[in-house]
Design a protein around this motif. Structure first.
Motif, PDB file in Angstrom:
ATOM      1  N   GLU A 100       0.831  -1.203   0.000  1.00  0.00           N
ATOM      2  CA  GLU A 100       0.000   0.000   0.000  1.00  0.00           C
ATOM      3  C   GLU A 100       0.868   1.257   0.000  1.00  0.00           C
ATOM      4  OE1 GLU A 100      -2.341  -0.623   3.457  1.00  0.00           O
ATOM      5  OE2 GLU A 100      -3.587  -2.188   2.533  1.00  0.00           O
ATOM      6  N   ARG A 101       1.976   1.188   0.740  1.00  0.00           N
ATOM      7  CA  ARG A 101       2.898   2.337   0.767  1.00  0.00           C
ATOM      8  C   ARG A 101       3.536   2.554  -0.596  1.00  0.00           C
ATOM      9  NH1 ARG A 101       8.180   3.624   2.615  1.00  0.00           N
ATOM     10  NH2 ARG A 101       8.767   1.429   2.750  1.00  0.00           N
ATOM     11  N   LEU A 102       3.844   1.445  -1.301  1.00  0.00           N
ATOM     12  CA  LEU A 102       4.414   1.560  -2.648  1.00  0.00           C
ATOM     13  C   LEU A 102       3.402   2.184  -3.602  1.00  0.00           C
ATOM     14  CD1 LEU A 102       6.589   1.005  -4.764  1.00  0.00           C
ATOM     15  CD2 LEU A 102       5.630  -1.295  -5.041  1.00  0.00           C
ATOM     16  N   ALA A 103       2.135   1.795  -3.491  1.00  0.00           N
ATOM     17  CA  ALA A 103       1.095   2.364  -4.363  1.00  0.00           C
ATOM     18  C   ALA A 103       1.018   3.874  -4.180  1.00  0.00           C
ATOM     19  CB  ALA A 103      -0.250   1.714  -4.062  1.00  0.00           C
ATOM     20  N   LEU A 104       1.120   4.335  -2.943  1.00  0.00           N
ATOM     21  CA  LEU A 104       1.104   5.783  -2.683  1.00  0.00           C
ATOM     22  C   LEU A 104       2.335   6.447  -3.288  1.00  0.00           C
ATOM     23  CD1 LEU A 104      -0.142   5.849   1.029  1.00  0.00           C
ATOM     24  CD2 LEU A 104      -1.405   6.553  -1.011  1.00  0.00           C
ATOM     25  N   PHE A 105       3.482   5.758  -3.202  1.00  0.00           N
ATOM     26  CA  PHE A 105       4.722   6.298  -3.764  1.00  0.00           C
ATOM     27  C   PHE A 105       4.617   6.447  -5.282  1.00  0.00           C
ATOM     28  CE2 PHE A 105       8.814   5.292  -5.801  1.00  0.00           C
ATOM     29  CZ  PHE A 105       9.599   6.343  -5.333  1.00  0.00           C
ATOM     30  N   LEU A 106       4.017   5.447  -5.948  1.00  0.00           N
ATOM     31  CA  LEU A 106       3.909   5.475  -7.410  1.00  0.00           C
ATOM     32  C   LEU A 106       2.813   6.423  -7.894  1.00  0.00           C
ATOM     33  CD1 LEU A 106       4.335   1.659  -8.185  1.00  0.00           C
ATOM     34  CD2 LEU A 106       6.052   3.465  -8.384  1.00  0.00           C
ATOM     35  N   GLY A 107       1.855   6.697  -7.021  1.00  0.00           N
ATOM     36  CA  GLY A 107       0.780   7.611  -7.396  1.00  0.00           C
ATOM     37  C   GLY A 107      -0.483   6.884  -7.820  1.00  0.00           C
ATOM     38  N   PRO A 108      -1.442   6.725  -6.917  1.00  0.00           N
ATOM     39  CA  PRO A 108      -2.690   6.017  -7.251  1.00  0.00           C
ATOM     40  C   PRO A 108      -3.378   6.631  -8.468  1.00  0.00           C
ATOM     41  CG  PRO A 108      -2.551   6.411  -4.889  1.00  0.00           C
ATOM     42  CD  PRO A 108      -1.429   7.184  -5.517  1.00  0.00           C
ATOM     43  N   GLY A 109      -3.761   5.758  -9.404  1.00  0.00           N
ATOM     44  CA  GLY A 109      -4.450   6.212 -10.598  1.00  0.00           C
ATOM     45  C   GLY A 109      -3.552   6.729 -11.697  1.00  0.00           C
ATOM     46  N   SER A 110      -2.227   6.699 -11.483  1.00  0.00           N
ATOM     47  CA  SER A 110      -1.300   7.257 -12.468  1.00  0.00           C
ATOM     48  C   SER A 110      -1.114   6.350 -13.680  1.00  0.00           C
ATOM     49  CB  SER A 110       0.065   7.522 -11.823  1.00  0.00           C
ATOM     50  OG  SER A 110       0.684   6.295 -11.422  1.00  0.00           O
ATOM     51  N   GLY A 111      -1.393   5.041 -13.521  1.00  0.00           N
ATOM     52  CA  GLY A 111      -1.207   4.109 -14.623  1.00  0.00           C
ATOM     53  C   GLY A 111       0.243   3.767 -14.897  1.00  0.00           C
ATOM     54  N   VAL A 112       1.156   4.158 -14.023  1.00  0.00           N
ATOM     55  CA  VAL A 112       2.581   3.933 -14.254  1.00  0.00           C
ATOM     56  C   VAL A 112       2.938   2.449 -14.098  1.00  0.00           C
ATOM     57  CG1 VAL A 112       3.240   4.306 -11.837  1.00  0.00           C
ATOM     58  CG2 VAL A 112       4.909   4.737 -13.628  1.00  0.00           C
ATOM     59  N   THR A 113       3.903   1.993 -14.907  1.00  0.00           N
ATOM     60  CA  THR A 113       4.507   0.665 -14.751  1.00  0.00           C
ATOM     61  C   THR A 113       5.955   0.893 -14.359  1.00  0.00           C
ATOM     62  OG1 THR A 113       3.042  -0.349 -16.411  1.00  0.00           O
ATOM     63  CG2 THR A 113       5.094  -1.508 -15.882  1.00  0.00           C
ATOM     64  N   ALA A 114       6.267   0.670 -13.096  1.00  0.00           N
ATOM     65  CA  ALA A 114       7.574   1.027 -12.558  1.00  0.00           C
ATOM     66  C   ALA A 114       8.650   0.023 -12.935  1.00  0.00           C
ATOM     67  CB  ALA A 114       7.489   1.163 -11.038  1.00  0.00           C
ATOM     68  N   THR A 115       9.878   0.504 -13.054  1.00  0.00           N
ATOM     69  CA  THR A 115      11.069  -0.308 -13.334  1.00  0.00           C
ATOM     70  C   THR A 115      11.912  -0.379 -12.058  1.00  0.00           C
ATOM     71  OG1 THR A 115      12.435   1.575 -13.967  1.00  0.00           O
ATOM     72  CG2 THR A 115      11.036   0.590 -15.691  1.00  0.00           C
ATOM     73  N   PRO A 116      12.948  -1.239 -12.029  1.00  0.00           N
ATOM     74  CA  PRO A 116      13.828  -1.265 -10.852  1.00  0.00           C
ATOM     75  C   PRO A 116      14.418   0.107 -10.521  1.00  0.00           C
ATOM     76  CG  PRO A 116      14.222  -3.197 -12.194  1.00  0.00           C
ATOM     77  CD  PRO A 116      13.286  -2.325 -12.979  1.00  0.00           C
ATOM     78  N   ALA A 117      14.764   0.884 -11.538  1.00  0.00           N
ATOM     79  CA  ALA A 117      15.322   2.219 -11.295  1.00  0.00           C
ATOM     80  C   ALA A 117      14.304   3.109 -10.589  1.00  0.00           C
ATOM     81  CB  ALA A 117      15.761   2.848 -12.616  1.00  0.00           C
ATOM     82  N   ASP A 118      13.030   2.950 -10.956  1.00  0.00           N
ATOM     83  CA  ASP A 118      11.977   3.744 -10.315  1.00  0.00           C
ATOM     84  C   ASP A 118      11.820   3.398  -8.834  1.00  0.00           C
ATOM     85  OD1 ASP A 118      11.310   4.986 -12.752  1.00  0.00           O
ATOM     86  OD2 ASP A 118       9.974   3.324 -13.300  1.00  0.00           O
TER      87      ASP A 118
END
Length: 350
Positions: A193-211
């Protein structure tokens, strides 16, 4: 009725058998126990929080007033629907264990309110537990042991929870994140849940290891997976130092042996795919090798053979069994296994 296979458990949680009056869900990981308890409760009654249809008890309630449990199981629903009696246990206290076992036996036999459902959520129950024995032999009780999540289970949980916030991880980022998650499911869910907040809920982003680097921070030096890789790479001193650091961080011998077994499994799958015609690098990716570890892993895959892995496999299995023996020196067993693996690797030229 004991349910161990995941498909059987999931099928039961989605559609409980009408002939089942009780369920005993137990295991070391209370997060998994609670998740399955919530899922089942939602199938038994429309609203698991409704005080008219649901009674929620704890081991303190049973210890302070033993007759209350059977009284709740004999009571009728105040609203005319199905009644749920939900008991949550955190410790295996002999007196409570016996009292709950007796109530379960009577209820499963239909002696109390046969239309009520008795849901028991407990921590780890030893084979000697009267409650566990009663649940396993009662035809009208579903007994569900909860084991530690496998990496595939954790990865599925990560994908599902992140998807709710419309974010995701690519394969390499998913593997990295899963390796770093705590083992207890409740704590792991908080991290997701903390990671989802970090990535931005609703942003649609697909994070990479660098992210993920700003989120995860610097990877701890003590890594069981790195220690396993060091052992298979012939670096005994590094492997044993890594195991000792991991022990200082709370990782026991069984987890260390499991990490060595998982690395062996990746090598075996890679070599099997390569034998079937796949390129070695392609086979390594298909086996879940993280991109930062790929170069060293391929070096090992070129030295080890399937026959070599077959020779070492029994020793891994023996160490795993020895670690699970009560009172065993599990840290020493893990270090000896690392010594054996690294010795074989050195003889292979690594």
């Amino acid at each position: 009725m004991e349910l161990k296979r995941r498909p059987d458990v999931e099928r039961f949680l989605k559609s409980p058998d009408a002939n089942i009056r009780a369920a005993l869900i137990y295991g070391r990981d209370l997060g998994v126990v609670r998740d399955r308890g919530h899922a089942l409760a939602a199938r038994i009654v429309p609203n698991p929080d409704d005080p008219f249809d649901v009674a929620i008890l704890t081991e303190a309630d049973v210890a302070d007033d033993p007759p209350r449990l059977e009284g709740e199981l004999a009571a009728q629903s105040l609203m005319g629907g199905r009644r749920l009696v939900r008991l949550r246990l955190s410790n295996e206290k002999p007196a409570v264990d016996k009292a709950v076992a007796e109530a379960l036996e009577r209820h499963a036999a239909g002696e109390l309110n046969p239309d009520a459902f008795f849901l028991i959520e407990a921590g780890n129950l030893e084979r000697s537990s009267a409650l566990r024995k009663t649940g396993e032999k009662a035809p009208a009780c579903a007994t569900i042991p909860c084991y530690e999540d496998e990496p595939g289970d954790v990865a599925r949980l990560v994908r599902e929870l992140l998807a709710r916030d419309q974010v995701s991880l690519n394969n390499d980022a998913l593997q990295l994140f899963v390796q770093r998650l705590p083992k207890e499911r409740g704590v792991a869910k908080q991290e997701i849940e903390r990671l989802a907040l970090f990535l931005g809920p609703g942003s649609g982003v697909t994070a990479t290891p660098a992210d993920l680097e700003p989120f995860l921070g610097v990877e701890p030096e003590a890594s069981l997976f790195d220690a396993a890789a060091d052992a298979f790479g012939g670096r005994l001193a590094d492997a044993q130092a890594g195991l000792r650091r991991a022990a200082q961080e709370g990782e026991g011998g069984p987890a260390a042996v499991r990490a060595i077994g998982m690395h062996l499994g990746k090598l075996r799958r890679t070599l099997t795919l390569a034998k079937a015609g796949a390129g070695l690098q392609e086979a390594a990716k298909a086996s879940g090798v993280f991109w930062k570890q790929e170069r060293e892993f391929l070096r090992q895959a070129r030295a080890w053979t399937l026959e070599d892995l077959d020779r070492i496999q029994p020793e891994v299995l023996a160490a795993d069994k020895a670690c699970k023996t009560t009172g065993s020196p599990d840290r020493l067993i893990a270090e000896r296994l690392a010594l054996t693996v690294a010795g074989r690797a050195r003889r292979l030229g690594l």
